[in-house]
Scaffold this motif. Structure first.
Motif, PDB file in Angstrom:
ATOM      1  N   GLN A   1       0.841  -1.189   0.000  1.00  0.00           N
ATOM      2  CA  GLN A   1       0.000   0.000   0.000  1.00  0.00           C
ATOM      3  C   GLN A   1       0.883   1.249   0.000  1.00  0.00           C
ATOM      4  O   GLN A   1       2.097   1.162   0.221  1.00  0.00           O
ATOM      5  N   PRO A   2       0.306   2.433  -0.261  1.00  0.00           N
ATOM      6  CA  PRO A   2       1.109   3.662  -0.204  1.00  0.00           C
ATOM      7  C   PRO A   2       1.841   3.791   1.131  1.00  0.00           C
ATOM      8  O   PRO A   2       1.277   3.523   2.191  1.00  0.00           O
ATOM      9  N   MET A   3       3.095   4.204   1.068  1.00  0.00           N
ATOM     10  CA  MET A   3       3.938   4.279   2.258  1.00  0.00           C
ATOM     11  C   MET A   3       3.570   5.484   3.117  1.00  0.00           C
ATOM     12  O   MET A   3       3.112   6.518   2.617  1.00  0.00           O
ATOM     13  N   LEU A   4       3.787   5.331   4.423  1.00  0.00           N
ATOM     14  CA  LEU A   4       3.617   6.450   5.341  1.00  0.00           C
ATOM     15  C   LEU A   4       4.731   7.472   5.131  1.00  0.00           C
ATOM     16  O   LEU A   4       5.797   7.131   4.601  1.00  0.00           O
TER      17      LEU A   4
ATOM     18  N   TRP B   1      -3.313  10.404  10.336  1.00  0.00           N
ATOM     19  CA  TRP B   1      -3.146  10.334   8.886  1.00  0.00           C
ATOM     20  C   TRP B   1      -4.183   9.359   8.354  1.00  0.00           C
ATOM     21  O   TRP B   1      -4.446   8.320   8.980  1.00  0.00           O
ATOM     22  N   THR B   2      -4.783   9.675   7.226  1.00  0.00           N
ATOM     23  CA  THR B   2      -5.810   8.809   6.662  1.00  0.00           C
ATOM     24  C   THR B   2      -5.443   8.417   5.235  1.00  0.00           C
ATOM     25  O   THR B   2      -4.788   9.168   4.507  1.00  0.00           O
ATOM     26  N   LEU B   3      -5.893   7.210   4.861  1.00  0.00           N
ATOM     27  CA  LEU B   3      -5.689   6.703   3.507  1.00  0.00           C
ATOM     28  C   LEU B   3      -7.007   6.115   3.034  1.00  0.00           C
ATOM     29  O   LEU B   3      -7.403   5.025   3.459  1.00  0.00           O
ATOM     30  N   ALA B   4      -7.715   6.851   2.184  1.00  0.00           N
ATOM     31  CA  ALA B   4      -8.964   6.365   1.611  1.00  0.00           C
ATOM     32  C   ALA B   4      -8.650   5.445   0.433  1.00  0.00           C
ATOM     33  O   ALA B   4      -7.559   5.523  -0.150  1.00  0.00           O
ATOM     34  N   PRO B   5      -9.583   4.549   0.064  1.00  0.00           N
ATOM     35  CA  PRO B   5      -9.305   3.606  -1.027  1.00  0.00           C
ATOM     36  C   PRO B   5      -8.876   4.275  -2.331  1.00  0.00           C
ATOM     37  O   PRO B   5      -8.071   3.722  -3.079  1.00  0.00           O
TER      38      PRO B   5
ATOM     39  N   ASP C   1      -7.232   7.114  -2.588  1.00  0.00           N
ATOM     40  CA  ASP C   1      -6.045   7.953  -2.432  1.00  0.00           C
ATOM     41  C   ASP C   1      -4.774   7.184  -2.783  1.00  0.00           C
ATOM     42  O   ASP C   1      -4.684   5.973  -2.581  1.00  0.00           O
ATOM     43  N   GLN C   2      -3.787   7.914  -3.263  1.00  0.00           N
ATOM     44  CA  GLN C   2      -2.482   7.344  -3.558  1.00  0.00           C
ATOM     45  C   GLN C   2      -1.429   7.762  -2.540  1.00  0.00           C
ATOM     46  O   GLN C   2      -0.280   7.331  -2.625  1.00  0.00           O
TER      47      GLN C   2
END
Length: 400
Positions: free
Chosen positions: A226-229, A261-265, A267-268
């Motif tokens: 998944q996209p990295m922090l 921090w949030t990561l929506a489906p 989002d990249q």
């Protein structure tokens, strides 16, 4: 089981097993008939059954309910728990009803004016029911080979996993039939100390992998990167709410506060969100009915208000909590105090409603997962895996 049942689905499954119709379930849970139909359909798909009878038998086989008289084969009923996780709450009348008082106005200067004003009773703390949990409710799972203090447990699709940690790529799955831990194919990443896990019906996530910024998702078949922090984020907690992954952590440049921090489906990349100050030594996140709650050192509890974009104080705990874990159990938050030790049932807006004293020989740590109607709670060293054989029931306030 194709996917882990949610708390609401487990609640409805128990009512189905009692023989209640969709309309009766809707009335008892104060939801619509259509909502119940959707839940029942999802339950059938997840546990791979085609009828309410098969669903009831599934509940019996998995120990969620018991049949009182096997020879007569009556309809199954919910087993009366010896020590329920959430106890019955007896509240004073002022807590249940908001009383309204009308007060006549006074004569003002040139005339007579009538003024009616409204007031409510101040909130009254619920009565806390206290009891000791019987030692017979407690058991142990076999220890993980070469246990580590930072090993972490997760439940996905009904299976219990452990990640060894200590920058290892090893993970294991528990085989309930043989009661042994089976080593799986090595992970495509390493799990360092401080990485956090989250699992629900959509997948199993490892956040903070590799050098602390790696994020991976297991879909039951393969691991997906998944996209990295951001590189300088130290992960303190992770949950998933409204389809988005939410991480609580701190950065080297702002070590005195926590940030989300949030990561929506769709989002990249991760989006920074709401700050919380000061930073907590042992922050614990939990999601109940779509709301994120934060527990930390001390008595305070906070919830994330997405409308105002800030953390709002909820009811305090009746003790200073600093060592343990939190999880959700059918409409309440179970707060595990590893110091006392004790299990506290916390209801948002009300506070703690019950307490169970844990036998002193049970050593608890800072982890808890729910697996097959049991609470899995390892000790701090990872050498002992405690199992609390809970029977989940929902209890409501009763009239005194």
């Amino acid at each position: 089981m194709n996917s882990e049942l949610s708390e609401r689905e487990l609640q409805i499954l128990l009512l189905v097993a009692q023989g209640l119709s969709n309309r009766q379930i809707a009335g008892q849970l104060d939801i619509s008939d259509n909502t119940v139909k959707v839940h029942v359909r999802n339950i059938f798909a997840k546990i791979n059954v085609a009828s309410r009878t098969e669903a009831s038998m599934y509940a019996v086989r998995h120990g969620l309910i018991v049949v009182e008289n096997q020879s007569a084969a009556p309809a199954p009923t919910v087993a009366p728990p010896i020590e329920p996780v959430v106890a019955v709450v007896s509240l004073p009348p002022t807590q249940r009803w908001r009383w309204v008082a009308a007060v006549l106005g006074v004569v003002v200067v040139l005339g007579v004016g009538g003024v009616v004003w409204w007031t409510t009773q101040p909130p009254v703390a619920p009565v806390i029911r206290q009891q000791s949990s019987a030692p017979t409710r407690w058991a142990r799972l076999p220890a993980v080979p070469d246990p580590q203090p930072d090993q972490q447990f997760a439940v996905y699709a009904g299976q219990l996993y452990v990640f060894v940690g200590n920058r290892s790529a090893q993970w294991l799955q528990f085989n309930g039939a043989t009661r042994t831990w089976q080593v799986l194919t090595d992970l495509p990443f390493v799990v360092p100390t401080g990485a956090k896990l989250w699992a629900d019906g959509a997948g199993l996530w490892v956040v903070g992998a590799d050098d602390g910024d790696g994020v991976w998702r297991w879909d039951g078949q393969q691991w997906q990167r998944q996209p990295m922090l951001p590189a300088d984020v130290t992960v303190a907690g992770v949950v998933r709410v409204d389809g988005a992954l939410l991480v609580l952590g701190q950065t080297n440049t702002a070590a005195t506060m926590l940030t989300t921090w949030t990561l929506a489906p769709q989002d990249q990349s991760w989006q920074s969100g709401i700050d919380f100050a000061p930073a907590l030594a042992n922050p614990q996140l939990v999601v109940l009915e779509g709301v994120v709650y934060l527990f930390g050192d001390g008595v305070h509890v906070w919830r994330l208000d997405v409308m105002t974009q800030r953390w709002v104080a909820d009811r305090d705990l009746p003790f200073a909590w600093s060592n343990g874990a939190v999880t959700t159990v059918l409409g309440s938050i179970l707060v595990i105090d590893a110091t006392t030790p004790a299990l506290w049932a916390y209801v948002p807006g009300q506070g703690v409603v019950s307490k169970q004293i844990v036998p002193t020989q049970i050593a608890l740590g800072r982890q808890v997962v729910t697996w097959q109607a049991q609470l899995i709670m390892p000790n701090r060293e990872g050498t002992v895996i405690n199992v609390y054989q809970a029977v989940y029931q929902t209890f409501v306030p009763v009239m005194p």
